[in-house]
Write a protein that holds these residues in place. Sequence first.
Motif, PDB file in Angstrom:
ATOM      1  N   CYS A  51       0.797  -1.237   0.000  1.00  0.00           N
ATOM      2  CA  CYS A  51       0.000   0.000   0.000  1.00  0.00           C
ATOM      3  C   CYS A  51       0.823   1.279   0.000  1.00  0.00           C
ATOM      4  O   CYS A  51       0.334   2.336  -0.387  1.00  0.00           O
ATOM      5  CB  CYS A  51      -0.957   0.013   1.185  1.00  0.00           C
ATOM      6  SG  CYS A  51      -0.177   0.314   2.791  1.00  0.00           S
ATOM      7  N   GLY A  52       2.058   1.238   0.474  1.00  0.00           N
ATOM      8  CA  GLY A  52       2.915   2.427   0.460  1.00  0.00           C
ATOM      9  C   GLY A  52       2.698   3.398   1.600  1.00  0.00           C
ATOM     10  O   GLY A  52       3.420   4.395   1.699  1.00  0.00           O
ATOM     11  N   SER A  53       1.744   3.128   2.480  1.00  0.00           N
ATOM     12  CA  SER A  53       1.446   4.121   3.521  1.00  0.00           C
ATOM     13  C   SER A  53       2.567   4.264   4.547  1.00  0.00           C
ATOM     14  O   SER A  53       2.656   5.266   5.244  1.00  0.00           O
ATOM     15  CB  SER A  53       0.141   3.764   4.232  1.00  0.00           C
ATOM     16  OG  SER A  53       0.268   2.535   4.921  1.00  0.00           O
TER      17      SER A  53
ATOM     18  N   PHE B  24       2.518   9.013   0.493  1.00  0.00           N
ATOM     19  CA  PHE B  24       2.621   9.748  -0.773  1.00  0.00           C
ATOM     20  C   PHE B  24       3.686  10.841  -0.669  1.00  0.00           C
ATOM     21  O   PHE B  24       4.514  11.015  -1.565  1.00  0.00           O
ATOM     22  CB  PHE B  24       1.271  10.376  -1.140  1.00  0.00           C
ATOM     23  CG  PHE B  24       0.366   9.462  -1.908  1.00  0.00           C
ATOM     24  CD1 PHE B  24       0.398   9.406  -3.288  1.00  0.00           C
ATOM     25  CD2 PHE B  24      -0.535   8.642  -1.238  1.00  0.00           C
ATOM     26  CE1 PHE B  24      -0.442   8.558  -3.996  1.00  0.00           C
ATOM     27  CE2 PHE B  24      -1.380   7.784  -1.935  1.00  0.00           C
ATOM     28  CZ  PHE B  24      -1.332   7.740  -3.321  1.00  0.00           C
ATOM     29  N   LEU B  25       3.643  11.587   0.415  1.00  0.00           N
ATOM     30  CA  LEU B  25       4.585  12.701   0.567  1.00  0.00           C
ATOM     31  C   LEU B  25       6.027  12.205   0.554  1.00  0.00           C
ATOM     32  O   LEU B  25       6.889  12.769  -0.140  1.00  0.00           O
ATOM     33  CB  LEU B  25       4.308  13.460   1.869  1.00  0.00           C
ATOM     34  CG  LEU B  25       2.934  14.127   2.004  1.00  0.00           C
ATOM     35  CD1 LEU B  25       2.788  14.732   3.397  1.00  0.00           C
ATOM     36  CD2 LEU B  25       2.725  15.184   0.934  1.00  0.00           C
TER      37      LEU B  25
ATOM     38  N   ARG C 282       1.801   9.430 -12.396  1.00  0.00           N
ATOM     39  CA  ARG C 282       0.996   8.253 -12.038  1.00  0.00           C
ATOM     40  C   ARG C 282       1.883   7.012 -11.899  1.00  0.00           C
ATOM     41  O   ARG C 282       1.650   6.163 -11.022  1.00  0.00           O
ATOM     42  CB  ARG C 282      -0.116   8.036 -13.063  1.00  0.00           C
ATOM     43  CG  ARG C 282      -1.221   9.089 -12.947  1.00  0.00           C
ATOM     44  CD  ARG C 282      -2.362   8.846 -13.914  1.00  0.00           C
ATOM     45  NE  ARG C 282      -3.372   9.883 -13.795  1.00  0.00           N
ATOM     46  CZ  ARG C 282      -4.393   9.862 -12.934  1.00  0.00           C
ATOM     47  NH1 ARG C 282      -4.540   8.832 -12.118  1.00  0.00           N
ATOM     48  NH2 ARG C 282      -5.257  10.843 -12.883  1.00  0.00           N
ATOM     49  N   ALA C 283       2.910   6.912 -12.747  1.00  0.00           N
ATOM     50  CA  ALA C 283       3.828   5.770 -12.633  1.00  0.00           C
ATOM     51  C   ALA C 283       4.634   5.862 -11.337  1.00  0.00           C
ATOM     52  O   ALA C 283       4.828   4.852 -10.637  1.00  0.00           O
ATOM     53  CB  ALA C 283       4.763   5.731 -13.838  1.00  0.00           C
ATOM     54  N   ALA C 284       5.086   7.074 -11.006  1.00  0.00           N
ATOM     55  CA  ALA C 284       5.886   7.252  -9.786  1.00  0.00           C
ATOM     56  C   ALA C 284       5.085   6.914  -8.537  1.00  0.00           C
ATOM     57  O   ALA C 284       5.643   6.478  -7.530  1.00  0.00           O
ATOM     58  CB  ALA C 284       6.397   8.690  -9.703  1.00  0.00           C
ATOM     59  N   LEU C 285       3.769   7.122  -8.607  1.00  0.00           N
ATOM     60  CA  LEU C 285       2.911   6.889  -7.442  1.00  0.00           C
ATOM     61  C   LEU C 285       2.172   5.562  -7.510  1.00  0.00           C
ATOM     62  O   LEU C 285       1.274   5.313  -6.699  1.00  0.00           O
ATOM     63  CB  LEU C 285       1.894   8.046  -7.320  1.00  0.00           C
ATOM     64  CG  LEU C 285       2.512   9.406  -7.013  1.00  0.00           C
ATOM     65  CD1 LEU C 285       1.434  10.473  -6.969  1.00  0.00           C
ATOM     66  CD2 LEU C 285       3.290   9.380  -5.706  1.00  0.00           C
ATOM     67  N   SER C 286       2.565   4.722  -8.444  1.00  0.00           N
ATOM     68  CA  SER C 286       1.820   3.479  -8.637  1.00  0.00           C
ATOM     69  C   SER C 286       1.980   2.511  -7.463  1.00  0.00           C
ATOM     70  O   SER C 286       1.213   1.563  -7.330  1.00  0.00           O
ATOM     71  CB  SER C 286       2.248   2.794  -9.939  1.00  0.00           C
ATOM     72  OG  SER C 286       3.630   2.501  -9.898  1.00  0.00           O
ATOM     73  N   GLY C 287       2.963   2.746  -6.603  1.00  0.00           N
ATOM     74  CA  GLY C 287       3.143   1.898  -5.432  1.00  0.00           C
ATOM     75  C   GLY C 287       2.461   2.444  -4.194  1.00  0.00           C
ATOM     76  O   GLY C 287       2.682   1.936  -3.092  1.00  0.00           O
ATOM     77  N   ASN C 288       1.670   3.494  -4.356  1.00  0.00           N
ATOM     78  CA  ASN C 288       0.954   4.079  -3.216  1.00  0.00           C
ATOM     79  C   ASN C 288      -0.545   4.001  -3.482  1.00  0.00           C
ATOM     80  O   ASN C 288      -1.029   4.494  -4.507  1.00  0.00           O
ATOM     81  CB  ASN C 288       1.362   5.548  -3.015  1.00  0.00           C
ATOM     82  CG  ASN C 288       2.791   5.681  -2.531  1.00  0.00           C
ATOM     83  OD1 ASN C 288       3.722   5.548  -3.321  1.00  0.00           O
ATOM     84  ND2 ASN C 288       2.966   5.940  -1.256  1.00  0.00           N
ATOM     85  N   ILE C 289      -1.257   3.419  -2.550  1.00  0.00           N
ATOM     86  CA  ILE C 289      -2.702   3.238  -2.722  1.00  0.00           C
ATOM     87  C   ILE C 289      -3.454   4.263  -1.885  1.00  0.00           C
ATOM     88  O   ILE C 289      -3.142   4.484  -0.710  1.00  0.00           O
ATOM     89  CB  ILE C 289      -3.109   1.808  -2.294  1.00  0.00           C
ATOM     90  CG1 ILE C 289      -2.504   0.796  -3.269  1.00  0.00           C
ATOM     91  CG2 ILE C 289      -4.631   1.667  -2.270  1.00  0.00           C
ATOM     92  CD1 ILE C 289      -2.694  -0.650  -2.842  1.00  0.00           C
TER      93      ILE C 289
ATOM     94  N   HIS D 263      -6.777  14.578  -7.794  1.00  0.00           N
ATOM     95  CA  HIS D 263      -6.304  15.733  -7.027  1.00  0.00           C
ATOM     96  C   HIS D 263      -4.867  15.528  -6.549  1.00  0.00           C
ATOM     97  O   HIS D 263      -4.114  16.501  -6.394  1.00  0.00           O
ATOM     98  CB  HIS D 263      -7.220  16.001  -5.838  1.00  0.00           C
ATOM     99  CG  HIS D 263      -8.525  16.596  -6.234  1.00  0.00           C
ATOM    100  ND1 HIS D 263      -8.646  17.900  -6.673  1.00  0.00           N
ATOM    101  CD2 HIS D 263      -9.770  16.074  -6.297  1.00  0.00           C
ATOM    102  CE1 HIS D 263      -9.909  18.156  -6.969  1.00  0.00           C
ATOM    103  NE2 HIS D 263     -10.612  17.057  -6.763  1.00  0.00           N
ATOM    104  N   ILE D 264      -4.492  14.275  -6.321  1.00  0.00           N
ATOM    105  CA  ILE D 264      -3.100  14.006  -5.948  1.00  0.00           C
ATOM    106  C   ILE D 264      -2.180  14.353  -7.113  1.00  0.00           C
ATOM    107  O   ILE D 264      -1.140  15.006  -6.935  1.00  0.00           O
ATOM    108  CB  ILE D 264      -2.925  12.535  -5.520  1.00  0.00           C
ATOM    109  CG1 ILE D 264      -3.669  12.291  -4.204  1.00  0.00           C
ATOM    110  CG2 ILE D 264      -1.450  12.169  -5.384  1.00  0.00           C
ATOM    111  CD1 ILE D 264      -3.651  10.844  -3.728  1.00  0.00           C
ATOM    112  N   VAL D 265      -2.563  13.965  -8.305  1.00  0.00           N
ATOM    113  CA  VAL D 265      -1.754  14.285  -9.486  1.00  0.00           C
ATOM    114  C   VAL D 265      -1.642  15.807  -9.651  1.00  0.00           C
ATOM    115  O   VAL D 265      -0.552  16.337  -9.932  1.00  0.00           O
ATOM    116  CB  VAL D 265      -2.357  13.637 -10.746  1.00  0.00           C
ATOM    117  CG1 VAL D 265      -1.649  14.129 -12.001  1.00  0.00           C
ATOM    118  CG2 VAL D 265      -2.283  12.116 -10.650  1.00  0.00           C
TER     119      VAL D 265
END
Length: 158
Positions: free
Chosen positions: A47-49, A108-109, A128-135, A143-145
């Motif tokens: 989840c990446g959290s 995410f941060l 989106r690719a860079a954040l693909s490991g964060n759910i 809005h994150i993008v």
Amino acid sequence: MNKFPISVTVNGTEYQREVEPRLLLCDFLRHELGLTGTHVGCEQGVCGSCTILFNGQAVRSCLMLAVQTNGQNLQTVEGLGTPDNMHPIQQAFHEAHGLQCGFCTPGFLMTLVPYLEQNQDPSEGEIRAALSGNICRCTGYQHIVEAVKLAAREMHKE
Ligand code: FES
Ligand code: FES
């Protein structure tokens, strides 16, 4: 169980503790150091959290052991900014409504800190690719993008 002494720097402060070799890094941060900004969701690297910086690199603290941090330098979300002096990424998430419940947000941060230091003007696809490991279960990601685009502009403006 035997405990091992470790000395680790977190957010610029050096901590010395004795830890069991089985203790997860995320649990060490939260329960031993009281740094509860690092969240724990899946506990299996999905989840990446729980993402933090380990010697400047984003890592999942649920997949590391506390003993592995001996002599190393960590940063958690608590070291990023304060309510009165937010990091540009935090400011951008605030302004672009990049969070709802906020559970995923520290991950995410911390994923974005090294990414945006190295990527001045990422495209939407690259973000989106860079954040693909964060759910995130709340925002739908749009809005994150937008927040990441705003943060990139702020961090790299002349
Ligand atoms: S809690 Fe570590 S990746 Fe989900
Ligand atoms: S803001 Fe709720 S999980 Fe992402």
